[in-house]
Design a protein around this motif. Structure first.
Motif, short mmCIF file in Angstrom:
data_model
loop_
_atom_site.label_atom_id
_atom_site.label_comp_id
_atom_site.label_asym_id
_atom_site.label_seq_id
_atom_site.Cartn_x
_atom_site.Cartn_y
_atom_site.Cartn_z
N GLN A 51 0.83 -1.20 0.00
CA GLN A 51 0.00 0.00 0.00
C GLN A 51 0.87 1.26 0.00
OE1 GLN A 51 -2.58 -0.15 3.32
NE2 GLN A 51 -4.38 0.44 2.11
N ARG A 52 1.86 1.25 0.87
CA ARG A 52 2.76 2.38 1.03
C ARG A 52 3.56 2.61 -0.26
NH1 ARG A 52 3.37 6.65 3.08
NH2 ARG A 52 5.48 7.16 3.66
N LEU A 53 4.03 1.51 -0.83
CA LEU A 53 4.78 1.54 -2.08
C LEU A 53 3.95 2.27 -3.15
CD1 LEU A 53 7.52 0.21 -2.64
CD2 LEU A 53 6.31 -1.70 -3.65
N HIS A 54 2.69 1.89 -3.20
CA HIS A 54 1.76 2.46 -4.17
C HIS A 54 1.66 3.98 -3.99
CE1 HIS A 54 -1.38 2.10 -7.10
NE2 HIS A 54 -2.23 2.79 -6.34
N GLU A 55 1.68 4.42 -2.72
CA GLU A 55 1.53 5.85 -2.45
C GLU A 55 2.80 6.63 -2.77
OE1 GLU A 55 0.43 5.96 1.63
OE2 GLU A 55 -1.46 4.91 1.24
N VAL A 56 4.01 6.04 -2.44
CA VAL A 56 5.22 6.86 -2.50
C VAL A 56 6.01 6.72 -3.79
CG1 VAL A 56 5.48 6.88 -0.01
CG2 VAL A 56 6.68 5.16 -1.37
N VAL A 57 5.79 5.67 -4.56
CA VAL A 57 6.59 5.51 -5.78
C VAL A 57 5.77 5.97 -6.98
CG1 VAL A 57 7.86 3.89 -7.22
CG2 VAL A 57 7.77 3.56 -4.76
N PRO A 58 6.17 7.08 -7.62
CA PRO A 58 5.42 7.54 -8.79
C PRO A 58 5.66 6.60 -9.97
CG PRO A 58 7.35 8.90 -8.48
CD PRO A 58 7.31 7.96 -7.31
N ILE A 59 4.72 6.56 -10.87
CA ILE A 59 4.83 5.64 -12.00
C ILE A 59 6.00 6.02 -12.90
CG2 ILE A 59 3.24 6.95 -13.47
CD1 ILE A 59 3.45 3.12 -13.26
N THR A 60 6.40 7.33 -12.85
CA THR A 60 7.52 7.74 -13.70
C THR A 60 8.81 7.00 -13.33
OG1 THR A 60 7.81 9.60 -12.20
CG2 THR A 60 6.69 10.05 -14.28
N ASP A 61 8.92 6.56 -12.07
CA ASP A 61 10.11 5.79 -11.69
C ASP A 61 10.24 4.53 -12.53
OD1 ASP A 61 10.72 7.66 -9.87
OD2 ASP A 61 10.51 6.39 -8.09
N LEU A 62 9.09 3.88 -12.76
CA LEU A 62 9.09 2.69 -13.59
C LEU A 62 9.51 3.05 -15.02
CD1 LEU A 62 8.40 -0.35 -13.92
CD2 LEU A 62 6.12 0.39 -14.59
N TYR A 63 8.95 4.17 -15.53
CA TYR A 63 9.31 4.58 -16.89
C TYR A 63 10.80 4.86 -17.00
CZ TYR A 63 4.24 5.32 -17.33
OH TYR A 63 2.90 5.14 -17.34
N VAL A 64 11.34 5.52 -15.98
CA VAL A 64 12.77 5.83 -16.01
C VAL A 64 13.56 4.54 -16.23
CG1 VAL A 64 14.72 6.55 -14.60
CG2 VAL A 64 12.65 7.93 -14.65
N GLY A 65 13.24 3.51 -15.44
CA GLY A 65 13.95 2.24 -15.57
C GLY A 65 13.74 1.63 -16.94
N LEU A 66 12.49 1.63 -17.40
CA LEU A 66 12.18 0.92 -18.65
C LEU A 66 12.72 1.65 -19.88
CD1 LEU A 66 8.59 -0.49 -18.04
CD2 LEU A 66 10.82 -1.59 -17.78
N VAL A 67 12.88 2.95 -19.80
CA VAL A 67 13.44 3.67 -20.94
C VAL A 67 14.94 3.36 -21.07
CG1 VAL A 67 14.09 5.97 -21.77
CG2 VAL A 67 11.76 5.53 -20.99
N LYS A 68 15.60 3.26 -19.91
CA LYS A 68 17.05 3.03 -19.96
C LYS A 68 17.39 1.63 -20.43
CE LYS A 68 17.85 4.42 -15.63
NZ LYS A 68 18.60 4.83 -14.42
N ALA A 69 16.55 0.66 -20.02
CA ALA A 69 16.92 -0.74 -20.21
C ALA A 69 17.27 -1.10 -21.66
CB ALA A 69 15.82 -1.65 -19.67
N PRO A 70 16.42 -0.78 -22.65
CA PRO A 70 16.77 -1.20 -24.01
C PRO A 70 18.05 -0.53 -24.51
CG PRO A 70 14.63 -0.08 -23.96
CD PRO A 70 15.11 -0.13 -22.57
N VAL A 71 18.28 0.71 -24.08
CA VAL A 71 19.51 1.39 -24.51
C VAL A 71 20.72 0.64 -23.96
CG1 VAL A 71 20.76 3.55 -24.45
CG2 VAL A 71 18.27 3.57 -24.55
#
Lengths: 365, 260
Positions: free
Chosen positions: A290-310
């Motif tokens: 629940q807490r994770l859901h509140e404090v981690v913005p979805i952009t954090d996931l995008y940041v990781g996923l954009v870097k990975a293929p590069v």
């Protein structure tokens, strides 16, 4: 029957005896060097066995003293003739530079190599992109089976080790974070720490390092060995482009597998952090999620996923590029494999820094 | 009698998994002879050589070299035997990180570490020339050599210790005819002067006619015949007939007769 090689000086005649061969030559060469009285002829009639080393030593001595060689049996004469025919000055390796110049020489060479590698890598990157476009234009040339097989090798087989590594990293981050944050009474922020750092940075970065070690090195070694055994030349002559058949499937596999592996690694790391929070901080999993859901913005996931293929592309291209640079011998395969991994990890970390600046700039904080 | 037999193989069986390469193979190599080993591709000529030099542990059978059974040797006894033979592998098998001269010196350094360094350089230099390489090949690395030159460098290394027994795996394959003839001459003269025994795997009919004292024919997983070429031809075996009396075989006979 086999006596050590020996000689006696009898006036101007030097008489060899015993077995003048490599196994029984002992210190004969040194003793011959010490002979300073004039010798006019060398008598070999009492030698038992003569091999090319013995013949060489005798021939050299005869040359030095301008002496005749006598008492050879016909076979030995033949051997002696062979050795004499082979007498040419020893060719030494190129002269070595004095130490100071050698250091300069090495620095210069290393710099030139580094620049050349950089240019070569850029060129190779371009060639890979062109090969991709070619394959897009002629989809029938796409190696479907080879690519799927690379998916398995790069992706599926890596799940175990990447999972274990991420789980442990999650635990370590949570544990270290909890210890520090406890000093401020902010233990609950451990969840922010674990969630954000794994999704933004560590999940993908650690996966990239693992993939560089596992697959980047394998690409370099495979292509390097194929280069040595002329398989790549054979491919070219048959009309198969090694770029399309070898580099494109590998690059594609790394590009597509890296985001999946990175996401998987982040999830497992969060689970590891969650387990530690539960066990040592007493935060139950439901609260954690629940807490994770509140404090981690979805952009954090995008940041990781954009870097990975590069990162995936960098690793695959560095591996294939180094593999294709192998030219001469087995040692190069090893050196090139090392360079592939070092280069890939270095470039991944440099790019990661640029990405961090870039994402801050666009406001994905 | 046993003194005259350098290599004796009895009841050898070699197998890779299900695939049996040799079964019940017997072979004797006499001291001072050049034994040619021929056989179709895949009949296990190289495997036979590898089992004799101890690289391929046989499934069954006895192999002795210089009268010593190879299966029960201690490490030091095995070293003593290795000192007495030289091996040329098919591709040369040069150490790629060493120069040609250093390659030739490897066995010398290994077995005679006390040898004077200058002498060692000279030995390497004349061995290289004897093997038919130019003198400036010494400081080169194997990668800088052509295929034929690698083979010659391999020969130079095999001859480094002036061995009593020489194993050659297709030594003339990939050499130009002049080089191959030179190599035949070199082998012959070494055999004569050093009492060298040579185990020679070859497909080169010219080599067989020119220098081999006897020829062993490998087929059906064993040695089907050993003898001089004339003796083999008298056997009326179809494969042997084809081998020696094919167009290439006839040309080699003509050459051997013309050369005397």
């Amino acid at each position: 029957m086999t006596a050590m090689a020996d000689f006696q000086i009898d006036g101007s005649v030097l008489r060899f005896s015993g077995d003048v061969s490599l196994a029984h030559i002992g210190d004969l060469p040194e003793r011959l060097n010490a002979v300073d009285s004039p010798i006019e002829s060398i008598d070999l009639s009492s030698t038992q066995r003569l091999d090319t080393v013995g013949a060489w030593v005798i021939h050299r001595f005869a040359e030095q003293h301008q002496a005749r060689i006598e008492g050879l049996e016909p076979d030995q004469e033949h051997l002696m003739a062979q050795v004499v025919k082979a007498d040419q000055p020893v060719v030494k390796p190129r002269n070595e530079l004095p130490p100071f110049l050698r250091v300069l020489d090495e620095i210069g060479e290393a710099t030139a190599t580094a620049l050349k590698t950089l240019v070569g890598l850029l060129g190779f990157m371009g060639a890979t992109v062109l090969a991709f476009l070619n394959v897009l234009r002629h989809p029938s040339r796409f190696r479907f089976n080879a690519t799927v097989q690379r998916f398995e090798v790069v992706g599926v087989s890596a799940l175990g080790i990447i999972g274990l590594m991420s789980f442990l990293i999650g635990i370590v981050i949570a544990q270290q974070g909890a210890v520090q944050l406890r000093q401020f009474g902010a233990e609950a922020l451990t969840i922010n720490l674990v969630g954000r750092i794994t999704l933004r940075e560590l999940g993908v970065l650690m996966t990239a390092i693992m993939v560089a070690g596992r697959s980047g090195s394998a690409f370099a070694a495979q292509l390097g060995t194929m280069k040595l055994t002329e398989e790549i030349d054979a491919m070219r002559t048959i009309g198969v482009s090694p770029m399309e058949a070898l580099v494109v499937p590998r690059t594609l596999a790394a590009v597509l597998m890296m985001p999946l592996l990175g996401f998987y690694a982040s999830v497992i790391a969060i689970i590891g952090g969650g387990v530690l929070c539960w066990v040592s901080l007493g935060i139950p999993p439901v609260t954690f999620v629940q807490r994770l859901h509140e404090v981690v913005p979805i952009t954090d996931l995008y940041v990781g996923l954009v870097k990975a293929p590069v990162f995936g592309a960098i690793i695959a291209i560095a591996g294939c590029f180094q593999g294709m640079q192998v030219e001469a011998d087995a040692e190069q395969v090893g050196n090139r494999t090392t360079s592939a991994v070092v280069q890939a990890i270095f470039l991944v970390i440099v790019l990661d820094a640029f990405f961090a600046v870039f994402f801050t700039w666009i406001g994905w904080i | 009698m046993s003194d005259d037999i350098v290599i004796s193989v009895r009841g050898l069986k070699n197998a890779f998994g299900e695939q049996v390469v040799h079964e019940n193979l017997d072979l004797d190599v006499h001291r001072g002879e050049i034994l040619g080993v021929v056989g179709g591709s895949g009949t296990g000529k190289s495997v036979l050589m590898r089992s004799i030099i101890g690289l391929q542990p046989p499934v069954e059978g006895e192999i002795s070299v210089f009268g010593e059974p190879m299966a029960h040797l201690s490490e030091s006894e095995a070293l003593e035997i290795r000192k007495r033979w030289g091996v040329l592998f098919q591709g040369g098998a040069l150490f790629s990180t060493l120069t040609v001269a250093e390659n030739v010196q490897v066995p010398l350094r290994e077995f005679y570490p006390k040898l004077d360094l200058a002498l060692m350089d000279e030995i390497a230099a004349y061995k290289i020339i004897m093997a038919g390489l130019p003198a400036d090949a010494g400081p080169k690395f194997p990668a800088e050599l052509s295929g034929g030159m690698k083979k010659r460098a391999g020969i130079a290394r095999a001859l480094a210790l002036d061995p009593e027994l020489l194993f050659l795996d297709e030594p003339t394959a990939g050499l130009d005819p002049i080089g191959a003839a030179g190599f035949d001459e070199l082998t012959k003269s070494l055999q004569k002067t050093l009492g060298l025994t040579v185990f020679l795997i070859t497909h080169d009919l010219d080599t067989l006619y020119a220098i081999c004292d006897r020829v062993a024919v490998l087929a059906d997983k064993r040695v089907i015949a050993v003898g001089t070429i004339d003796e083999l031809l008298a056997l009326d075996h179809p494969w042997i007939e084809q081998y020696f009396k094919g167009p290439r075989g006839r040309a080699a006979v003509a050459a051997a007769h013309a050369g005397g």
